[in-house]
Design an enzyme around this catalytic site. Sequence first.
Site, PDB file in Angstrom:
ATOM      1  N   CYS A   1      30.923  48.534  38.865  1.00  0.00           N
ATOM      2  CA  CYS A   1      31.692  47.335  38.088  1.00  0.00           C
ATOM      3  C   CYS A   1      30.672  46.184  37.741  1.00  0.00           C
ATOM      4  O   CYS A   1      29.935  45.991  38.793  1.00  0.00           O
ATOM      5  CB  CYS A   1      32.815  47.084  38.792  1.00  0.00           C
ATOM      6  SG  CYS A   1      33.768  45.871  38.368  1.00  0.00           S
TER       7      CYS A   1
ATOM      8  N   ASP B   1      40.161  35.058  38.384  1.00  0.00           N
ATOM      9  CA  ASP B   1      40.359  35.402  36.917  1.00  0.00           C
ATOM     10  C   ASP B   1      40.305  34.398  36.162  1.00  0.00           C
ATOM     11  O   ASP B   1      40.170  34.518  34.870  1.00  0.00           O
ATOM     12  CB  ASP B   1      41.773  36.429  36.737  1.00  0.00           C
ATOM     13  CG  ASP B   1      41.320  37.949  37.239  1.00  0.00           C
ATOM     14  OD1 ASP B   1      40.310  38.156  37.927  1.00  0.00           O
ATOM     15  OD2 ASP B   1      42.237  38.417  37.557  1.00  0.00           O
TER      16      ASP B   1
ATOM     17  N   LYS C   1      48.872  41.884  32.206  1.00  0.00           N
ATOM     18  CA  LYS C   1      48.235  42.995  32.374  1.00  0.00           C
ATOM     19  C   LYS C   1      48.190  43.708  33.909  1.00  0.00           C
ATOM     20  O   LYS C   1      48.393  44.816  34.203  1.00  0.00           O
ATOM     21  CB  LYS C   1      46.604  42.858  32.031  1.00  0.00           C
ATOM     22  CG  LYS C   1      45.702  43.991  32.343  1.00  0.00           C
ATOM     23  CD  LYS C   1      44.307  43.958  32.096  1.00  0.00           C
ATOM     24  CE  LYS C   1      43.579  43.079  32.994  1.00  0.00           C
ATOM     25  NZ  LYS C   1      43.095  43.642  34.210  1.00  0.00           N
ATOM     26  N   ASN C   2      48.002  42.859  34.728  1.00  0.00           N
ATOM     27  CA  ASN C   2      47.677  43.052  36.206  1.00  0.00           C
ATOM     28  C   ASN C   2      48.992  43.257  36.784  1.00  0.00           C
ATOM     29  O   ASN C   2      49.048  43.828  38.074  1.00  0.00           O
ATOM     30  CB  ASN C   2      46.757  42.148  37.032  1.00  0.00           C
ATOM     31  CG  ASN C   2      45.603  42.100  36.566  1.00  0.00           C
ATOM     32  OD1 ASN C   2      45.125  43.188  35.706  1.00  0.00           O
ATOM     33  ND2 ASN C   2      44.696  41.179  36.869  1.00  0.00           N
TER      34      ASN C   2
ATOM     35  N   ARG D   1      40.500  44.646  26.188  1.00  0.00           N
ATOM     36  CA  ARG D   1      41.012  45.609  27.366  1.00  0.00           C
ATOM     37  C   ARG D   1      41.961  44.485  28.023  1.00  0.00           C
ATOM     38  O   ARG D   1      43.076  44.892  28.694  1.00  0.00           O
ATOM     39  CB  ARG D   1      39.917  45.667  28.633  1.00  0.00           C
ATOM     40  CG  ARG D   1      38.940  46.558  28.359  1.00  0.00           C
ATOM     41  CD  ARG D   1      38.135  46.915  29.448  1.00  0.00           C
ATOM     42  NE  ARG D   1      38.994  47.151  30.580  1.00  0.00           N
ATOM     43  CZ  ARG D   1      38.365  47.333  31.733  1.00  0.00           C
ATOM     44  NH1 ARG D   1      37.091  47.175  32.071  1.00  0.00           N
ATOM     45  NH2 ARG D   1      39.154  47.759  32.890  1.00  0.00           N
TER      46      ARG D   1
ATOM     47  N   ARG E   1      33.308  46.336  44.422  1.00  0.00           N
ATOM     48  CA  ARG E   1      34.643  46.617  44.489  1.00  0.00           C
ATOM     49  C   ARG E   1      35.014  48.040  45.193  1.00  0.00           C
ATOM     50  O   ARG E   1      35.412  48.837  44.467  1.00  0.00           O
ATOM     51  CB  ARG E   1      35.175  46.604  43.076  1.00  0.00           C
ATOM     52  CG  ARG E   1      35.122  45.220  42.368  1.00  0.00           C
ATOM     53  CD  ARG E   1      35.418  45.012  40.990  1.00  0.00           C
ATOM     54  NE  ARG E   1      36.813  45.000  41.082  1.00  0.00           N
ATOM     55  CZ  ARG E   1      37.540  44.840  39.881  1.00  0.00           C
ATOM     56  NH1 ARG E   1      37.153  45.066  38.737  1.00  0.00           N
ATOM     57  NH2 ARG E   1      38.872  44.873  40.114  1.00  0.00           N
TER      58      ARG E   1
HETATM   59  N1  EPU Z   1      37.598  45.002  48.393  1.00  0.00           N
HETATM   60  C1  EPU Z   1      37.272  45.809  49.223  1.00  0.00           C
HETATM   61  N2  EPU Z   1      37.735  47.126  49.611  1.00  0.00           N
HETATM   62  C2  EPU Z   1      38.899  47.327  49.210  1.00  0.00           C
HETATM   63  C3  EPU Z   1      39.516  46.529  48.212  1.00  0.00           C
HETATM   64  C4  EPU Z   1      38.889  45.455  47.984  1.00  0.00           C
HETATM   65  O1  EPU Z   1      35.951  45.480  49.890  1.00  0.00           O
HETATM   66  O2  EPU Z   1      39.173  48.549  49.417  1.00  0.00           O
HETATM   67  C5  EPU Z   1      37.173  43.613  47.954  1.00  0.00           C
HETATM   68  C6  EPU Z   1      36.789  43.539  46.760  1.00  0.00           C
HETATM   69  O3  EPU Z   1      35.490  44.152  46.311  1.00  0.00           O
HETATM   70  C7  EPU Z   1      36.731  42.187  46.325  1.00  0.00           C
HETATM   71  C8  EPU Z   1      37.865  41.931  47.271  1.00  0.00           C
HETATM   72  O4  EPU Z   1      38.349  42.697  48.304  1.00  0.00           O
HETATM   73  O5  EPU Z   1      35.449  41.572  47.052  1.00  0.00           O
HETATM   74  C9  EPU Z   1      39.146  41.369  46.216  1.00  0.00           C
HETATM   75  O6  EPU Z   1      39.373  42.556  45.534  1.00  0.00           O
HETATM   76  P1  EPU Z   1      40.775  43.333  45.385  1.00  0.00           P
HETATM   77  O7  EPU Z   1      41.002  44.300  45.812  1.00  0.00           O
HETATM   78  O8  EPU Z   1      41.907  42.026  45.550  1.00  0.00           O
HETATM   79  O9  EPU Z   1      40.701  43.303  43.487  1.00  0.00           O
HETATM   80  P2  EPU Z   1      41.553  44.398  42.711  1.00  0.00           P
HETATM   81  O10 EPU Z   1      42.678  44.757  43.437  1.00  0.00           O
HETATM   82  O11 EPU Z   1      40.437  45.498  42.534  1.00  0.00           O
HETATM   83  C10 EPU Z   1      42.802  42.767  41.147  1.00  0.00           C
HETATM   84  C11 EPU Z   1      42.671  42.328  39.819  1.00  0.00           C
HETATM   85  C12 EPU Z   1      41.585  41.705  39.183  1.00  0.00           C
HETATM   86  C13 EPU Z   1      41.260  40.370  40.080  1.00  0.00           C
HETATM   87  C14 EPU Z   1      41.400  40.784  41.572  1.00  0.00           C
HETATM   88  C15 EPU Z   1      41.314  39.619  42.535  1.00  0.00           C
HETATM   89  C16 EPU Z   1      44.320  44.282  39.017  1.00  0.00           C
HETATM   90  C17 EPU Z   1      44.215  45.424  38.158  1.00  0.00           C
HETATM   91  N3  EPU Z   1      43.120  43.794  38.931  1.00  0.00           N
HETATM   92  O12 EPU Z   1      41.664  43.593  41.275  1.00  0.00           O
HETATM   93  O13 EPU Z   1      41.654  41.405  37.895  1.00  0.00           O
HETATM   94  O14 EPU Z   1      40.048  39.856  39.836  1.00  0.00           O
HETATM   95  O15 EPU Z   1      42.497  41.314  41.885  1.00  0.00           O
HETATM   96  O16 EPU Z   1      42.577  38.711  42.092  1.00  0.00           O
HETATM   97  O17 EPU Z   1      45.127  43.719  39.522  1.00  0.00           O
HETATM   98  C18 EPU Z   1      40.785  41.062  35.629  1.00  0.00           C
HETATM   99  O18 EPU Z   1      42.140  40.938  35.245  1.00  0.00           O
HETATM  100  O19 EPU Z   1      39.812  40.591  35.068  1.00  0.00           O
HETATM  101  C19 EPU Z   1      40.470  41.429  37.201  1.00  0.00           C
HETATM  102  C20 EPU Z   1      39.215  41.661  37.527  1.00  0.00           C
END
Ligand code: EPU
Length: 418
Positions: free
Chosen positions: A117, A305, A22-23, A397, A122
């Site tokens: 969320c 995850d 998915k990701n 999802r 996030r």
């Molecule tokens: N963060 C910020 N600011 C930003 C971006 C991130 O503060 O602009 C913080 C987040 O709040 C979090 C940390 O940085 O505390 C890491 O977040 P990240 O941006 O890496 O998460 P994401 O990209 O939103 C993806 C996956 C998630 C997975 C995380 C961590 C996708 C679509 N989603 O989310 O997947 O948990 O990376 O590995 O790739 C899931 O599949 O269940 C899922 C939640």
Amino acid sequence: MDRLCINGGVPLHGEIAISGAKNAALPILCASLLTAEPLHLDNVPDLKDIETALRLLEQHGVQTTREGKESLTLSAHSIESLEAPYDLVKTMRASILVLGPLLARFGQARVSLPGGCAIGQRPVDQHISGLKALGAEISVEHGYVIAQAKRLRGAVIRTDMVTVTGTENLMMAATLAEGTTVLENAAREPEVVDLAELLIKMGARISGHGSDRIVIEGVPALHGAEHAIMADRIEAGSFLCAVAVAGGDIRLTGAAPKTMGATLSKLSQAGVAIESGPDWISAQMRGRPNAVDVRTHEYPGFATDMQAQFMAVNTVAQGTAIVVETIFENRFMHVQELIRLGADIEIDGHTAVVRGVPQLSGATLMATDLRASASLVIAGLAASGQTVVERIYHLDRGYSRMEKKLRQLGANIERVTG
Ligand code: EPU
């Protein structure tokens, strides 16, 4: 609303195929916006989030053609709208991934802010500051990120923290920027690498993907490509946690064990006998698992995850495990539900102490987010009597027909509709 009814205590035996990730698929679908030529994708998982992403792309004007269950062609030849509306973005945060591609190719974009969320705040501030560093003018008005730039310009960007979709958004935007972009503190997740490999097939000049320093030399335009999405390491890990609690002997095909080092090593510590080849994993389990401490970390560390699913394993383990969640502030929503099954878990801030019990007992539970749902299903497989997991739209999802795959392995699990 659908729910799953599980009669636990049945060991798992047999073989199942792991779906595409998915990701990895979500950013790759959004990458279709970067070119007027068609993208042909294979191994696209059949998931609710993929449906949402396709609806989002279609309302931008992308033509999507399904060729069989897991193959798709996307053509962003004639784009009609540069806006990602709140109604779609609020159901799937990954929608923010259209921001970089739209801005880079069309010079503007209007994308709703995702909002709240279940697992943490996030924010997307790093996506925004990174795009500003690439020369975009960005404001937030009426809940929308409004971005403009004649042509993005390469820059050195160091994100404040490691962000997976942040890295992906900026990497996609930088492919069409003028000059060279360096992403420092970049995410090393295999899904980022899969996206980079697709972008390279599209004509992007990218190096360093898989490390924390990605270098992108901008090109004037990208072209069409073909790509098969990588295997879902989290889906595979979830089935391995299922066998860890239910016992038995399973084989996963179409898997990518090389992306699963931390998970496989923890499962071995838990007592699961694992063997693997380039695209398969077999796992054998007898008796109760051993308790294993888990601390989530960016890749190649232990994935957040997988935290909830390992928590389920630890609930029936011999011994006490410490589980520390370092990525998201609120990713212990499954704990109260696991306690309803008889688990012994204490939370102190970002740490959970899980004292293994010999047996869980079935109950009705409510799923709160995607991975929490998987953890409840896994716990249900270990519990005596019937466990009912409600609100499984969360599960749908991100898991392709999880109950069908579990039934294929002999589990007693049914979806009840309505
Ligand atoms: N963060 C910020 N600011 C930003 C971006 C991130 O503060 O602009 C913080 C987040 O709040 C979090 C940390 O940085 O505390 C890491 O977040 P990240 O941006 O890496 O998460 P994401 O990209 O939103 C993806 C996956 C998630 C997975 C995380 C961590 C996708 C679509 N989603 O989310 O997947 O948990 O990376 O590995 O790739 C899931 O599949 O269940 C899922 C939640």
